[in-house]
Scaffold this active site. Structure first.
Site, PDB file in Angstrom:
ATOM      1  N   LYS A   1     -14.719  15.083  27.169  1.00 39.13           N
ATOM      2  CA  LYS A   1     -16.078  14.705  27.916  1.00 39.13           C
ATOM      3  C   LYS A   1     -17.159  15.738  27.571  1.00 39.13           C
ATOM      4  O   LYS A   1     -16.866  17.020  27.954  1.00 39.13           O
ATOM      5  CB  LYS A   1     -15.890  14.614  29.511  1.00 39.13           C
ATOM      6  CG  LYS A   1     -14.772  13.394  29.650  1.00 39.13           C
ATOM      7  CD  LYS A   1     -15.718  12.111  29.289  1.00 39.13           C
ATOM      8  CE  LYS A   1     -15.106  10.800  29.548  1.00 39.13           C
ATOM      9  NZ  LYS A   1     -16.015   9.894  29.385  1.00 39.13           N
TER      10      LYS A   1
ATOM     11  N   ASP B   1      -8.829  26.398  22.233  1.00 40.12           N
ATOM     12  CA  ASP B   1      -7.891  27.457  22.324  1.00 40.12           C
ATOM     13  C   ASP B   1      -7.047  28.037  21.151  1.00 40.12           C
ATOM     14  O   ASP B   1      -6.325  27.048  20.604  1.00 40.12           O
ATOM     15  CB  ASP B   1      -7.072  27.450  23.505  1.00 40.12           C
ATOM     16  CG  ASP B   1      -7.881  27.357  24.795  1.00 40.12           C
ATOM     17  OD1 ASP B   1      -8.982  27.612  24.932  1.00 40.12           O
ATOM     18  OD2 ASP B   1      -7.398  27.045  25.869  1.00 40.12           O
TER      19      ASP B   1
ATOM     20  N   CYS C   1      -3.171  58.786  33.080  1.00 43.81           N
ATOM     21  CA  CYS C   1      -3.928  59.488  34.175  1.00 43.81           C
ATOM     22  C   CYS C   1      -3.265  59.560  35.559  1.00 43.81           C
ATOM     23  O   CYS C   1      -2.468  60.643  35.745  1.00 43.81           O
ATOM     24  CB  CYS C   1      -5.017  58.646  34.171  1.00 43.81           C
ATOM     25  SG  CYS C   1      -6.608  59.533  34.758  1.00 43.81           S
TER      26      CYS C   1
ATOM     27  N   HIS D   1      -6.859  58.709  28.814  1.00 46.16           N
ATOM     28  CA  HIS D   1      -6.642  57.295  28.516  1.00 46.16           C
ATOM     29  C   HIS D   1      -6.485  56.990  27.236  1.00 46.16           C
ATOM     30  O   HIS D   1      -7.447  56.422  26.698  1.00 46.16           O
ATOM     31  CB  HIS D   1      -7.508  56.238  29.409  1.00 46.16           C
ATOM     32  CG  HIS D   1      -7.554  56.298  30.831  1.00 46.16           C
ATOM     33  ND1 HIS D   1      -6.876  55.789  31.531  1.00 46.16           N
ATOM     34  CD2 HIS D   1      -8.297  57.095  31.868  1.00 46.16           C
ATOM     35  CE1 HIS D   1      -7.012  55.868  32.730  1.00 46.16           C
ATOM     36  NE2 HIS D   1      -8.161  56.819  32.698  1.00 46.16           N
TER      37      HIS D   1
ATOM     38  N   GLU E   1      -5.303  54.582  25.819  1.00 44.46           N
ATOM     39  CA  GLU E   1      -5.652  53.012  25.419  1.00 44.46           C
ATOM     40  C   GLU E   1      -7.150  52.916  25.246  1.00 44.46           C
ATOM     41  O   GLU E   1      -7.123  51.576  24.647  1.00 44.46           O
ATOM     42  CB  GLU E   1      -4.785  52.239  26.826  1.00 44.46           C
ATOM     43  CG  GLU E   1      -5.794  52.409  28.208  1.00 44.46           C
ATOM     44  CD  GLU E   1      -5.428  53.538  29.012  1.00 44.46           C
ATOM     45  OE1 GLU E   1      -5.002  54.608  28.478  1.00 44.46           O
ATOM     46  OE2 GLU E   1      -5.694  53.321  30.312  1.00 44.46           O
TER      47      GLU E   1
HETATM   48  N1  GLN Z   1      -6.716  58.914  41.116  1.00 39.63           N
HETATM   49  C1  GLN Z   1      -6.636  59.868  39.990  1.00 39.63           C
HETATM   50  C2  GLN Z   1      -7.742  60.813  39.751  1.00 39.63           C
HETATM   51  O1  GLN Z   1      -8.772  60.499  40.249  1.00 39.63           O
HETATM   52  C3  GLN Z   1      -6.126  59.115  38.524  1.00 39.63           C
HETATM   53  C4  GLN Z   1      -7.490  58.616  38.189  1.00 39.63           C
HETATM   54  C5  GLN Z   1      -6.893  57.498  36.992  1.00 39.63           C
HETATM   55  O2  GLN Z   1      -6.064  57.093  36.861  1.00 39.63           O
HETATM   56  N2  GLN Z   1      -8.035  57.103  36.367  1.00 39.63           N
HETATM   57  O3  GLN Z   1      -7.465  61.966  39.430  1.00 39.63           O
END
Ligand code: GLN
Length: 568
Positions: free
Chosen positions: A220, A273, A418, A545, A547
């Site tokens: 639709k 999709d 982290c 990080h 990632e």
């Molecule tokens: N809370 C933790 C810090 O401030 C880890 C932060 C996080 O994982 N980005 O150091």
């Protein structure tokens, strides 16, 4: 003489006009040098505008065009740093330390380049700057209005990115949906921008949604038609419409949209999709989207498509259907919304193609685990590797510590990101070094042994706000370690950070005596940034990080080794 006079008059008139319409141009701006593609969404949010914009960037970049994506975000937050990942998806961190929403992550991954804060602008940031400017008398006695001032500032920001990036094309994704109050001024600003830039220098794309009610069993188009009408009622006639849908739309629907909006049917594209996002650029290419845009911008002749490169990229990012499965657990707080950890999921995906393994994710509820829930405990046994992702606050902490202990003792691959780095240290402090009441001052105000403590720089500026250590920083890697080998024997890498706490330097030696190798640290500072347990199959933690900088076809080396070991 006469002509001199008239040019003077024109100059003074246009100066007046500029004042009247407040359309300041950034220094060095040349009209026509950069073209603009604007992507809006109608009917519903979550259409994948970000993915469409990213895919277009990729298609243009593959042709040799210099592209720069940007997002105009409608909300009033000054940046995305205060948004809850549970509601809005992960907070992405750029190399320059700016906190943005997750769309910037997909731009960076698809275009394979680092972006800056100029590419992510919220309404809150614009208003904040404007109010500060007004207080300093920057509007020269004028009353400051939404039109022309807010719109003028938006146009300036967009053009500024064109100047700074020297891009051939700036692609602007407008956050929110057509009809929202919040993005109205952004849309008006862009309407004006297109008017000022001229027809062949800009292209409006509207992504809309074709509904498919189950009870009717057919597509639709009314909602999409109304969405487009809404857009046209504010003076924007899109050049291209992308009809998103669950299943492929029939030609009849495209014709209906075309007839009702006056947009040629060739410019109405269906995009149902698909299984994997890595196929999207190729699918859009097959439907001629990039050709349509470049034809409009008069760039198509000069910049030819590179289909071989695109097909190769798509193929390398795919995994064969019967690839062996690796079961990875993610022990985080936000197990309800997978967008909360989107960069981690993407970093794992990047490994799939390289290793020809399919990663299957299992979410672990650390709150339940911490309470001794047996069902949650049993889940751990089925996993080939576990990630403890980043996070804030003490929710589920004891469960995460249990995960680290389980992995360490059972030789199960562990990757701590982290917060996960800090969790591993607390576990080792308590259970290996036998330090009594070891904890982080984030979770307990006065622990007997604060093995995780605020960073020195944070302690100094406490109370002033903005105390997070953010953005890209160098990591010095110790020779001969696993981290050194994984990063191709490099002793320096650059990764992104977002934290307030760190391994308390007073305990570094204790950790080293307990089997921990700190293989990465901040240059010239005692901030520990990578930990590993050399005797373990794979036990690593990073204060940064990884990632955020993993890219398709170029997975982060730590993620890659983690999945490889988990799959063994
Ligand atoms: N809370 C933790 C810090 O401030 C880890 C932060 C996080 O994982 N980005 O150091």
């Amino acid at each position: 003489m006469g002509s001199f006079k008239s040019s003077k008059i024109i100059e003074s008139v246009s100066k007046k006009m500029a004042e009247e319409f407040y359309s300041p141009l950034p220094k060095g701006y040349k009209k026509g040098k950069t073209k603009f593609v604007i992507v809006t969404g109608s009917v519903i949010s979550g259409l994948g505008k970000g993915m469409i914009t990213s895919s277009l960037c990729k298609l243009f970049a593959d042709r040799g065009l210099k592209v720069e994506p940007m997002k105009l975000e409608a909300y009033l937050n000054v940046d995305a740093g205060t948004l809850s990942p549970f509601r809005h998806g992960e907070v992405f961190v750029l190399d320059d330390g700016y906190e943005t929403d997750m769309d910037m992550g997909s731009y960076e991954r698809f275009v394979d380049k680092n972006l800056t804060k100029d590419s992510f602008v919220t309404s809150g940031r614009i208003y904040k700057q404007m109010i500060e400017k007004e207080r300093k008398g920057g509007y020269l006695g004028r009353d400051v209005q939404f039109v022309p001032h807010v719109t003028g500032e938006i146009k300036k920001i967009v053009r500024n990115l064109a100047v700074q990036s020297k891009a051939d094309i700036v692609l602007i994704e407008v956050g929110g949906t057509v009809g929202d109050y919040e993005n109205m001024f952004a849309l008006e600003a862009l309407r004006q921008l297109v008017y000022e830039e001229g027809k062949q220098n800009s292209c409006f794309i509207n992504a809309t949604y074709i509904i498919e009610p189950k009870s009717l069993g057919e597509h639709k188009s009314k909602a999409a038609q109304l969405g487009l009408k809404n857009l046209m009622s504010i003076g924007i006639m899109p050049h291209i419409v992308i009809c998103r849908s669950i299943t492929k739309i029939p030609q009849k629907i495209r014709e209906k949209i075309s007839m009702n909006s006056g947009i040629p049917v060739e410019n109405v594209i269906g995009m149902e999709d698909i299984d994997g996002i890595y196929e999207l650029p190729l699918e859009l290419r097959k439907r001629g989207l990039d050709e349509l845009v470049l034809e409009k911008l008069k760039l198509g002749k000069k910049f030819k498509a590179n289909d071989k490169k695109l097909i190769e990229w798509t193929k390398q990012n795919s995994v064969s259907k019967n690839a062996p499965i690796v079961k990875i657990g993610i022990a985080g707080k936000y197990t309800g919304l997978k967008d909360s950890y989107i960069s981690i999921l993407k970093a794992l995906e990047h490994c799939e193609g390289k290793l020809n393994k399919k990663v299957e994710i299992e979410w672990i509820n650390t709150r339940l685990l911490g309470k001794g829930n047996l069902k949650e405990k049993k889940k751990l046994k089925k996993l080939n590797g576990i990630i403890v992702p980043g996070g804030f606050g003490k929710d589920g902490i004891e469960g995460k510590i249990m995960v680290a202990e389980y992995c360490r003792k059972n030789n199960v691959p562990y990757l701590g990101l982290c917060l996960g780095f800090q969790i591993a240290l607390i576990e080792i402090a308590r259970n290996v070094a036998k330090i009594k009441n070891a904890n982080s001052t984030e979770f307990e105000s006065n622990p007997e042994n604060p093995v995780i403590d605020p960073l020195e720089e944070t302690k100094k500026i406490e109370g002033l706000g903005g105390t997070m250590r953010l953005g890209g920083k160098n990591v010095e890697i110790k020779k001969g370690t696993k981290a050194y080998r994984l990063h191709g024997n490099k002793n320096k890498i650059r990764r992104r950070f977002r934290h307030r706490f760190e391994c308390n330097p007073d305990y570094i030696e204790t950790f080293e005596n307990s089997g921990v190798m700190f293989s990465g640290k901040a240059p010239k500072l005692p901030i520990m940034q990578i930990l590993e347990i050399p005797k373990h199959k794979f036990f690593m933690g990073t204060q940064f990080h990884p990632e955020f900088t993993s890219r398709p076809l170029n997975p982060d080396p730590i993620f890659l080794e983690f999945v490889r070991q988990a799959g063994k």
